[in-house]
Design a protein around this motif. Structure first.
Motif, mmCIF file in Angstrom:
data_model
loop_
_atom_site.group_PDB
_atom_site.id
_atom_site.type_symbol
_atom_site.label_atom_id
_atom_site.label_comp_id
_atom_site.label_asym_id
_atom_site.label_seq_id
_atom_site.Cartn_x
_atom_site.Cartn_y
_atom_site.Cartn_z
ATOM 1 N N TYR A 498 0.837 -1.182 -0.004
ATOM 2 C CA TYR A 498 -0.021 0.075 -0.088
ATOM 3 C C TYR A 498 0.750 1.312 0.016
ATOM 4 N N HIS A 499 2.200 1.132 0.121
ATOM 5 C CA HIS A 499 2.822 2.266 0.457
ATOM 6 C C HIS A 499 3.106 3.335 -0.776
ATOM 7 N N ASP A 500 2.632 3.136 -1.947
ATOM 8 C CA ASP A 500 2.657 3.916 -3.120
ATOM 9 C C ASP A 500 1.379 4.048 -3.804
ATOM 10 N N ILE A 501 0.091 3.716 -3.058
ATOM 11 C CA ILE A 501 -0.999 3.802 -3.657
ATOM 12 C C ILE A 501 -1.308 5.352 -4.158
ATOM 13 N N GLY A 502 -0.556 6.488 -3.480
ATOM 14 C CA GLY A 502 -1.109 7.779 -3.767
ATOM 15 C C GLY A 502 -0.453 7.892 -5.215
ATOM 16 N N LYS A 503 0.307 7.233 -5.706
ATOM 17 C CA LYS A 503 0.696 7.561 -7.226
ATOM 18 C C LYS A 503 -0.351 7.204 -8.306
ATOM 19 N N MET A 504 -1.668 6.624 -7.875
ATOM 20 C CA MET A 504 -2.648 6.577 -8.668
ATOM 21 C C MET A 504 -3.216 7.776 -9.191
ATOM 22 N N ASN A 505 -3.070 9.029 -8.780
ATOM 23 C CA ASN A 505 -3.658 10.396 -9.120
ATOM 24 C C ASN A 505 -2.717 10.944 -10.373
ATOM 25 N N SER A 506 -1.556 10.483 -10.340
ATOM 26 C CA SER A 506 -0.752 10.946 -11.435
ATOM 27 C C SER A 506 0.394 9.904 -11.807
ATOM 28 N N PRO A 507 -0.244 8.710 -12.270
ATOM 29 C CA PRO A 507 0.990 7.706 -12.415
ATOM 30 C C PRO A 507 1.996 8.011 -13.610
ATOM 31 N N ALA A 508 1.645 8.708 -14.675
ATOM 32 C CA ALA A 508 2.595 9.063 -15.711
ATOM 33 C C ALA A 508 3.697 9.980 -15.198
ATOM 34 N N TYR A 509 3.590 10.468 -13.922
ATOM 35 C CA TYR A 509 4.748 11.535 -13.493
ATOM 36 C C TYR A 509 5.807 10.519 -12.802
ATOM 37 N N PHE A 510 5.669 9.246 -12.863
ATOM 38 C CA PHE A 510 6.556 8.277 -12.146
ATOM 39 C C PHE A 510 7.164 7.318 -13.039
ATOM 40 N N THR A 511 8.515 7.253 -13.051
ATOM 41 C CA THR A 511 9.239 6.419 -14.068
ATOM 42 C C THR A 511 8.944 5.097 -14.601
ATOM 43 N N GLU A 512 8.613 4.531 -13.434
ATOM 44 C CA GLU A 512 8.262 2.921 -13.356
ATOM 45 C C GLU A 512 6.828 2.749 -14.263
ATOM 46 N N ASN A 513 6.035 3.807 -14.290
ATOM 47 C CA ASN A 513 4.624 3.903 -15.303
ATOM 48 C C ASN A 513 4.937 4.592 -16.431
ATOM 49 N N GLN A 514 6.116 4.813 -16.973
ATOM 50 C CA GLN A 514 6.312 5.558 -18.281
ATOM 51 C C GLN A 514 6.685 4.548 -19.276
ATOM 52 N N GLU A 515 6.040 4.584 -20.409
ATOM 53 C CA GLU A 515 6.188 3.460 -21.359
ATOM 54 C C GLU A 515 7.293 4.052 -22.569
ATOM 55 N N ASP A 539 -1.737 12.182 -1.180
ATOM 56 C CA ASP A 539 -2.789 11.494 -1.836
ATOM 57 C C ASP A 539 -2.912 9.853 -1.152
ATOM 58 N N GLY A 540 -1.889 9.257 -0.877
ATOM 59 C CA GLY A 540 -2.021 8.048 -0.449
ATOM 60 C C GLY A 540 -2.594 7.711 0.719
ATOM 61 N N VAL A 541 -2.586 8.871 1.824
ATOM 62 C CA VAL A 541 -2.907 8.875 3.261
ATOM 63 C C VAL A 541 -4.457 9.012 2.928
ATOM 64 N N ARG A 542 -4.812 9.963 2.290
ATOM 65 C CA ARG A 542 -6.235 10.230 1.818
ATOM 66 C C ARG A 542 -7.177 8.988 1.262
ATOM 67 N N MET A 543 -6.381 8.463 0.352
ATOM 68 C CA MET A 543 -6.953 7.208 -0.274
ATOM 69 C C MET A 543 -7.086 6.075 0.820
ATOM 70 N N ALA A 544 -6.069 5.911 1.542
ATOM 71 C CA ALA A 544 -6.135 5.001 2.760
ATOM 72 C C ALA A 544 -7.357 5.253 3.543
ATOM 73 N N ALA A 545 -7.480 6.350 4.051
ATOM 74 C CA ALA A 545 -8.349 6.774 4.921
ATOM 75 C C ALA A 545 -9.712 6.483 4.453
ATOM 76 N N LYS A 546 -9.971 6.899 3.067
ATOM 77 C CA LYS A 546 -11.474 6.566 2.588
ATOM 78 C C LYS A 546 -11.830 5.270 2.549
ATOM 79 N N ALA A 547 -10.913 4.434 2.163
ATOM 80 C CA ALA A 547 -10.926 2.998 2.205
ATOM 81 C C ALA A 547 -11.107 2.285 3.507
ATOM 82 N N SER A 548 -10.976 2.914 4.626
ATOM 83 C CA SER A 548 -11.055 2.437 6.061
ATOM 84 C C SER A 548 -9.505 1.364 6.412
#
Length: 685
Positions: A498-515, A539-548
């Motif tokens: 779960y540590h990097d779930i915050g990257k879902m809001n802007s995935p293209a800005y992180f090299t591991e998701n760039q094609e 962003d990850g903290v907010r997503m995790a809190a929303k998902a309980s």
């Protein structure tokens, strides 16, 4: 002053718990001996300490009362005016008789009727009830004087008429007698007096003696090894009743209360000393200590209810549930010691305390042996079966040792153990409730969260496949390293996912998701790029809190970069603008830094796995140098200073990283091409 507060609060908590337990403890003096009818006396010679009455048993008293009710003669009240009025009417009719024969018949009827009225005329229903009840006699109250009479002497109007007609002498004409209408002169003059009957019966019941003899001081009662027969059991029960009554005065109750409080508080304080010495994370945490104390308190109160009302056996209470729940959230030492202290407190209420303690100690050890962790329902079932077997074997062996006769085994105990086994199954629900109330996270919940089909992780794998693969690799590294240093591997594995779930809001800005192709950071100011990268933590903290997601897992999201810098953009800014003063806060993560072993290990695993992707050659030397560079840099920046990791732990973690990275990035052998030449021939088998 701060240290004193941390010790005073636990002591106050133990004192409050002791007061609650003492309040519900029985106040009467406790008889020092336990005994059962038909079983040997286990103590030394017992003589009467004072004169006391031997009381009848409840069944004996009940039988005597039933017999008294059955033999009781009810009270009826006679109305003498009824006879007077009837005879006056009959005398008037006799004087007005038409002839001598009728006058003679009425004279006979008057004499006979007077005797019948004196015997009593009752309603037919009441006479039937008396005969059906088997009562032979009744009390007839006449002029406030009660006379005991046989029921057979009473008449109804019908039987009185038949007695007058049937008993007529030859000189009396029966036909003339019947024509006189003597049935009109017969009236009921005796009626049941229910109020007087009830009053007299209650007086007799209250006067019934509840004792059947006396024991004099010094008189022998029973000696060791003798079987407690029915008579001895009555004597012992009477002695216990008298003893408890003598110790029930107000002054004695106050002394008893003080003794109970000091004893209970002392036992609970022993548990506090143990926790302070060997489990400081429990003792100095208000939440953890409250959970332990409430668990002990609830179990003891259940035992007190059983002891006070005696509706069910104390062995029905699932005492093993407490170590199961404590073991789920803490270690085996805390679980076992908490169970032992609770069993010791409950033994103050249990019959045969030493047997109770033996059974509970064996059951507690069975829990610790069979439950290393609770991640599946089958583990709880297996643990409950071990507890059931431990109870049954311990009891049977103890009974054979004490009695020496299989015929004296109380097989009902096995039924109690079976009910105990069923109730242990509800530990699963109790663990869930404890999680919600105290904010804990159990291994069961962590296993459920680490399922990649959960909505959050499934979305991560679809939105950020590169980040998801990175999270999987980090979970492998972190779990292996955690196992090496004794950390919570399941918590590490889940936190890594779960540590990097915050990257879902802007995935293209992180090299591991760039094609490939254009990098979104091209053309952006370094400060803006750093802000986008840093934002994935919030962003990850907010997503995790929303998902309980539990707080313990959210801590990995908050701390996996600590207060470190976005090195790439910080260095790029410094290189591009060497003369400008850098606002480091624009390039620094908000933190906090890791503060547990698990979050510290994850920070190292995250950085090591990401940097390892940039290597061109994966050898032992390059991997070891890369791991040393990354981890030593984090130490130099002070990112790991708040964790309890030792230098030895960090070296073990680094060694584990190198070993796992060599396995992940090992080079594969080249498969040779198949050569087709004339010399090649088919092989026949």
């Amino acid at each position: 002053m701060k240290a004193k507060k941390s010790v005073v609060q636990p002591v106050i908590l133990f004192a409050v718990a002791a007061i609650v337990l003492t309040y519900f403890f029985p106040r009467e003096g406790r008889f020092s001996y336990q005994f059962y009818e038909g079983k040997p006396w286990r103590y030394d010679l017992l003589t009467a300490p004072f004169d006391f009455s031997i009381y009848k048993t409840e069944s004996e008293i009940g039988a005597e009362r039933d017999s008294m009710r059955a033999l009781f003669s009810p009270y009826f009240r006679m109305d003498t005016d009824v006879k007077v009025r009837a005879l006056e009417r009959l005398s008037t009719a006799r004087r007005a008789a038409a002839d001598r024969e009728m006058e003679q018949c009425l004279r006979y009827a008057a004499g006979r009727m007077e005797r019948i009225y004196d015997a009593g005329i009752v309603a037919p229903k009441e006479l039937e009830e008396l005969r059906a009840a088997g009562g032979g006699r009744v009390h007839v109250v006449k002029d406030n004087v009660a006379e005991l009479r046989d029921v057979s002497r009473l008449h109804t109007i019908r039987s009185a008429y038949e007695a007058i007609v049937g008993g007529a002498p030859p000189s009396v004409s029966v036909s003339v007698l019947k024509a006189c209408g003597i049935e009109g002169y017969l009236t009921e003059n005796v009626r049941r007096d229910a109020e007087m009957s009830e009053k007299v019966l209650n007086g007799q019941l209250q006067a019934l003696s509840i004792s059947s003899g006396m024991m004099q001081a010094g008189e022998r009662i029973v000696d060791r090894g003798e079987v407690v027969d029915g008579e001895t059991y009555r004597v012992l029960s009477s002695l216990r009743t008298v003893y408890e009554a003598k110790t029930g005065g107000m002054r004695q109750q106050v002394v008893t209360w003080i003794g109970q409080f000091v004893l209970i508080f002392g036992i609970m304080l022993c548990s506090g000393l143990y926790l302070a010495s060997f489990c400081p994370n429990i003792f100095y945490s208000r939440r953890n200590l409250l959970f332990i104390v409430l668990g002990m308190l609830g179990t003891c109160l259940a035992a007190e209810i059983c002891a006070a009302y005696g509706a069910v056996s104390i062995y029905v209470i699932p005492f093993a549930m407490l170590p199961i729940v404590v073991r789920t959230f803490f270690d085996s030492h805390a679980a076992l010691f908490t169970h032992l202290i609770t069993a010791l407190l409950c033994s103050l209420l249990a019959p045969f305390p030493h047997e109770f303690l033996i059974l509970q100690i064996v059951a507690g050890i069975a829990v610790i042996f069979s439950l290393k962790e609770l991640t599946q329902r089958s583990q709880l079932v297996r643990c409950s079966i071990f507890v059931l077997a431990a109870y049954a074997l311990a009891y049977l062996s103890l009974a054979l040792y004490q009695e020496g006769d299989p015929g004296k085994i109380r097989w009902m105990m096995l039924l109690f153990f079976g009910i105990n086994f069923v109730l242990l199954m509800f530990s699963y629900l109790l663990i869930y409730a404890v999680e919600k109330v105290f904010g804990y996270v159990s291994p069961i919940t962590l296993v459920e969260l680490s399922n990649i089909n959960t909505p959050l992780l499934k979305r991560l794998s679809e939105t950020c496949p590169g980040t998801f693969q990175h999270a999987l690799q980090v979970s492998i590294l972190a779990a292996e390293a955690g196992a090496r240093v004794g950390a919570d591997t399941q918590l590490l594995r889940t936190g890594a996912l779960y540590h990097d779930i915050g990257k879902m809001n802007s995935p293209a800005y992180f090299t591991e998701n760039q094609e490939g192709g254009q990098n979104p950071h091209d053309g952006l100011p370094f400060e803006e790029s750093a802000r986008i990268i840093i934002r994935h933590v919030a962003d990850g903290v907010r997503m995790a809190a929303k998902a309980s997601v539990p707080r313990q897992v959210v801590d990995f999201i908050r701390t996996h970069h600590g207060k470190g810098r976005t090195g790439y953009f910080y260095n790029s800014y410094k290189n591009a603008f060497p003369d400008r003063e850098v606002d480091e806060s624009l390039f620094t993560y908000p933190g906090p830094n890791p503060f547990t072993r698990e979050t510290g290990i994850l920070m190292m695993a995250d950085a090591v796995e990401a940097s390892a992707r940039s290597l061109h050659e994966y050898t032992d030397e390059t991997l070891r140098a890369q791991v040393d560079r990354i981890v030593d840099g984090q130490i130099a920046d002070g990112l790991l200073k708040d964790t309890p990791l030792t230098f030895r732990d960090i070296e073990d973690v680094k060694a584990t990283f190198v070993e796992k990275l060599k396995t992940i990035y090992h080079s594969r052998i080249s498969y040779p091409d198949l050569k087709h030449d004339g010399a090649h021939k088919m092989m026949k088998y």
